[in-house]
Write a protein that holds these residues in place. Sequence first.
Motif, PDB file in Angstrom:
ATOM      1  N   PRO A  84     -13.664  -5.195  -6.484  1.00 37.09           N
ATOM      2  CA  PRO A  84     -13.195  -4.567  -5.239  1.00 37.09           C
ATOM      3  C   PRO A  84     -11.844  -5.089  -4.753  1.00 37.09           C
ATOM      4  O   PRO A  84     -11.008  -4.310  -4.300  1.00 37.09           O
ATOM      5  N   VAL A  85     -11.599  -6.385  -4.860  1.00 32.56           N
ATOM      6  CA  VAL A  85     -10.331  -6.931  -4.380  1.00 32.56           C
ATOM      7  C   VAL A  85      -9.162  -6.460  -5.254  1.00 32.56           C
ATOM      8  O   VAL A  85      -8.083  -6.160  -4.748  1.00 32.56           O
ATOM      9  N   GLU A  86      -9.378  -6.371  -6.564  1.00 33.51           N
ATOM     10  CA  GLU A  86      -8.319  -5.883  -7.453  1.00 33.51           C
ATOM     11  C   GLU A  86      -8.053  -4.401  -7.209  1.00 33.51           C
ATOM     12  O   GLU A  86      -6.904  -3.960  -7.169  1.00 33.51           O
ATOM     13  N   ASN A  87      -9.134  -3.639  -7.037  1.00 33.78           N
ATOM     14  CA  ASN A  87      -8.990  -2.223  -6.737  1.00 33.78           C
ATOM     15  C   ASN A  87      -8.189  -2.030  -5.440  1.00 33.78           C
ATOM     16  O   ASN A  87      -7.314  -1.166  -5.364  1.00 33.78           O
ATOM     17  N   GLU A  88      -8.461  -2.879  -4.457  1.00 37.06           N
ATOM     18  CA  GLU A  88      -7.778  -2.799  -3.165  1.00 37.06           C
ATOM     19  C   GLU A  88      -6.270  -2.998  -3.301  1.00 37.06           C
ATOM     20  O   GLU A  88      -5.480  -2.202  -2.805  1.00 37.06           O
ATOM     21  N   TRP A  89      -5.862  -4.070  -4.005  1.00 35.63           N
ATOM     22  CA  TRP A  89      -4.422  -4.307  -4.089  1.00 35.63           C
ATOM     23  C   TRP A  89      -3.719  -3.313  -4.996  1.00 35.63           C
ATOM     24  O   TRP A  89      -2.570  -2.965  -4.778  1.00 35.63           O
ATOM     25  N   ARG A  90      -4.409  -2.827  -6.020  1.00 40.54           N
ATOM     26  CA  ARG A  90      -3.784  -1.819  -6.889  1.00 40.54           C
ATOM     27  C   ARG A  90      -3.573  -0.500  -6.138  1.00 40.54           C
ATOM     28  O   ARG A  90      -2.540   0.152  -6.294  1.00 40.54           O
ATOM     29  N   ILE A  91      -4.553  -0.110  -5.328  1.00 40.29           N
ATOM     30  CA  ILE A  91      -4.403   1.096  -4.504  1.00 40.29           C
ATOM     31  C   ILE A  91      -3.249   0.906  -3.524  1.00 40.29           C
ATOM     32  O   ILE A  91      -2.413   1.790  -3.344  1.00 40.29           O
ATOM     33  N   ARG A  92      -3.186  -0.273  -2.903  1.00 40.05           N
ATOM     34  CA  ARG A  92      -2.124  -0.566  -1.935  1.00 40.05           C
ATOM     35  C   ARG A  92      -0.746  -0.546  -2.620  1.00 40.05           C
ATOM     36  O   ARG A  92       0.208   0.001  -2.075  1.00 40.05           O
ATOM     37  N   LEU A  93      -0.647  -1.124  -3.801  1.00 42.59           N
ATOM     38  CA  LEU A  93       0.624  -1.139  -4.532  1.00 42.59           C
ATOM     39  C   LEU A  93       1.102   0.276  -4.820  1.00 42.59           C
ATOM     40  O   LEU A  93       2.261   0.620  -4.562  1.00 42.59           O
ATOM     41  N   ARG A  94       0.215   1.101  -5.338  1.00 42.92           N
ATOM     42  CA  ARG A  94       0.601   2.478  -5.663  1.00 42.92           C
ATOM     43  C   ARG A  94       1.001   3.244  -4.401  1.00 42.92           C
ATOM     44  O   ARG A  94       1.981   3.984  -4.403  1.00 42.92           O
ATOM     45  N   ALA A  95       0.268   3.026  -3.318  1.00 45.04           N
ATOM     46  CA  ALA A  95       0.595   3.720  -2.063  1.00 45.04           C
ATOM     47  C   ALA A  95       1.957   3.277  -1.528  1.00 45.04           C
ATOM     48  O   ALA A  95       2.753   4.116  -1.076  1.00 45.04           O
ATOM     49  N   GLN A 107       4.522   2.043  -3.244  1.00 45.31           N
ATOM     50  CA  GLN A 107       5.582   2.562  -4.106  1.00 45.31           C
ATOM     51  C   GLN A 107       5.778   4.065  -3.906  1.00 45.31           C
ATOM     52  O   GLN A 107       6.912   4.544  -3.861  1.00 45.31           O
ATOM     53  N   THR A 108       4.688   4.803  -3.757  1.00 48.83           N
ATOM     54  CA  THR A 108       4.783   6.245  -3.562  1.00 48.83           C
ATOM     55  C   THR A 108       5.456   6.567  -2.225  1.00 48.83           C
ATOM     56  O   THR A 108       6.323   7.449  -2.153  1.00 48.83           O
ATOM     57  N   GLU A 109       5.091   5.848  -1.189  1.00 45.63           N
ATOM     58  CA  GLU A 109       5.685   6.072   0.135  1.00 45.63           C
ATOM     59  C   GLU A 109       7.182   5.720   0.128  1.00 45.63           C
ATOM     60  O   GLU A 109       8.004   6.457   0.676  1.00 45.63           O
ATOM     61  N   TYR A 110       7.520   4.608  -0.489  1.00 44.96           N
ATOM     62  CA  TYR A 110       8.928   4.207  -0.592  1.00 44.96           C
ATOM     63  C   TYR A 110       9.720   5.257  -1.369  1.00 44.96           C
ATOM     64  O   TYR A 110      10.815   5.652  -0.961  1.00 44.96           O
ATOM     65  N   ALA A 111       9.163   5.731  -2.468  1.00 42.18           N
ATOM     66  CA  ALA A 111       9.836   6.746  -3.280  1.00 42.18           C
ATOM     67  C   ALA A 111      10.035   8.029  -2.476  1.00 42.18           C
ATOM     68  O   ALA A 111      11.109   8.647  -2.549  1.00 42.18           O
ATOM     69  N   LYS A 112       9.039   8.415  -1.698  1.00 40.96           N
ATOM     70  CA  LYS A 112       9.161   9.623  -0.870  1.00 40.96           C
ATOM     71  C   LYS A 112      10.301   9.469   0.140  1.00 40.96           C
ATOM     72  O   LYS A 112      11.142  10.349   0.291  1.00 40.96           O
ATOM     73  N   ASP A 113      10.330   8.344   0.836  1.00 41.81           N
ATOM     74  CA  ASP A 113      11.384   8.101   1.827  1.00 41.81           C
ATOM     75  C   ASP A 113      12.766   8.011   1.169  1.00 41.81           C
ATOM     76  O   ASP A 113      13.749   8.510   1.712  1.00 41.81           O
ATOM     77  N   LEU A 114      12.820   7.385   0.017  1.00 39.85           N
ATOM     78  CA  LEU A 114      14.087   7.257  -0.701  1.00 39.85           C
ATOM     79  C   LEU A 114      14.564   8.620  -1.209  1.00 39.85           C
ATOM     80  O   LEU A 114      15.764   8.902  -1.211  1.00 39.85           O
ATOM     81  N   TYR A 115      13.648   9.463  -1.607  1.00 38.71           N
ATOM     82  CA  TYR A 115      14.020  10.809  -2.048  1.00 38.71           C
ATOM     83  C   TYR A 115      14.651  11.588  -0.885  1.00 38.71           C
ATOM     84  O   TYR A 115      15.677  12.261  -1.062  1.00 38.71           O
ATOM     85  N   ILE A 116      14.056  11.481   0.288  1.00 39.81           N
ATOM     86  CA  ILE A 116      14.609  12.157   1.470  1.00 39.81           C
ATOM     87  C   ILE A 116      16.023  11.643   1.748  1.00 39.81           C
ATOM     88  O   ILE A 116      16.933  12.424   2.031  1.00 39.81           O
ATOM     89  N   LEU A 117      16.217  10.331   1.636  1.00 35.21           N
ATOM     90  CA  LEU A 117      17.542   9.754   1.839  1.00 35.21           C
ATOM     91  C   LEU A 117      18.526  10.250   0.773  1.00 35.21           C
ATOM     92  O   LEU A 117      19.689  10.529   1.075  1.00 35.21           O
ATOM     93  N   SER A 118      18.069  10.385  -0.455  1.00 40.00           N
ATOM     94  CA  SER A 118      18.957  10.874  -1.526  1.00 40.00           C
ATOM     95  C   SER A 118      19.383  12.318  -1.264  1.00 40.00           C
ATOM     96  O   SER A 118      20.518  12.684  -1.551  1.00 40.00           O
ATOM     97  N   ARG A 119      18.497  13.113  -0.716  1.00 43.02           N
ATOM     98  CA  ARG A 119      18.852  14.498  -0.378  1.00 43.02           C
ATOM     99  C   ARG A 119      19.908  14.520   0.719  1.00 43.02           C
ATOM    100  O   ARG A 119      20.827  15.324   0.683  1.00 43.02           O
ATOM    101  N   ARG A 120      19.783  13.624   1.688  1.00 44.55           N
ATOM    102  CA  ARG A 120      20.802  13.522   2.736  1.00 44.55           C
ATOM    103  C   ARG A 120      22.138  13.090   2.147  1.00 44.55           C
ATOM    104  O   ARG A 120      23.191  13.558   2.570  1.00 44.55           O
ATOM    105  N   ALA A 121      22.095  12.183   1.173  1.00 46.26           N
ATOM    106  CA  ALA A 121      23.331  11.733   0.529  1.00 46.26           C
ATOM    107  C   ALA A 121      24.047  12.909  -0.127  1.00 46.26           C
ATOM    108  O   ALA A 121      25.277  13.008  -0.073  1.00 46.26           O
TER     109      ALA A 121
END
Length: 192
Positions: free
Chosen positions: A121-132, A134-148
């Motif tokens: 359970p603890v490994e599953n927790e941090w792996r889910i958190r890591l993916r979330a 990275q995905t959220e950062y990528a989404k925000d960065l994509y929006i910034l790239s479109r503005r660029a």
Amino acid sequence: MCRFCDKTPGSGVPESTPGSSLAAAFRTWFLLLLLAVGSSRLGHAAPALQGKLERLREEYAALHAQFAADMRALAEFCTQQGFADDAQRIRGLAVPVDQQTADIDDLPEKLQPDLPQGLAPVENEWRIRLRALQTEYAKDLYILSRRAITEGQPSMAFHWIREVAFHDPDHHQARKALGFVRYEDGWATPFT
């Protein structure tokens, strides 16, 4: 005689005719005029573009600083839970991509697999958190790239699109911008 370069075809030597020096003077005058007009227009546009560029860089710095802080916090959690090797890898993600040794253009050909079943359970927790994260950062960065792009900074946008795909290899728009298409259970380009 070539009317554009004052050379006799095949000779490589300029032809000396009375009109050739006049044509050369006109070309020189015209090029200087173009340079003067272009320079004056760029002179007015440069401060505006520079201001936009600085704002974009500041937004990126703030976005990355938050992501790096989240990565360090997750790495600390992993260390406390006994996942030292994974914590080290996560700390590496906090480093800005232009300072990393990782090749951000080395993207996986296959879609990201789901997390394995049967993890503690603890490994599953941090792996889910890591993916979330990275995905959220990528989404925000994509929006910034479109503005660029809309603010006239295509090379900056391209750099950020590559970073988006590095952190979220299955980000459809980033992959599309990099020339990839979904094919079966992976990503393909005309060159693969």
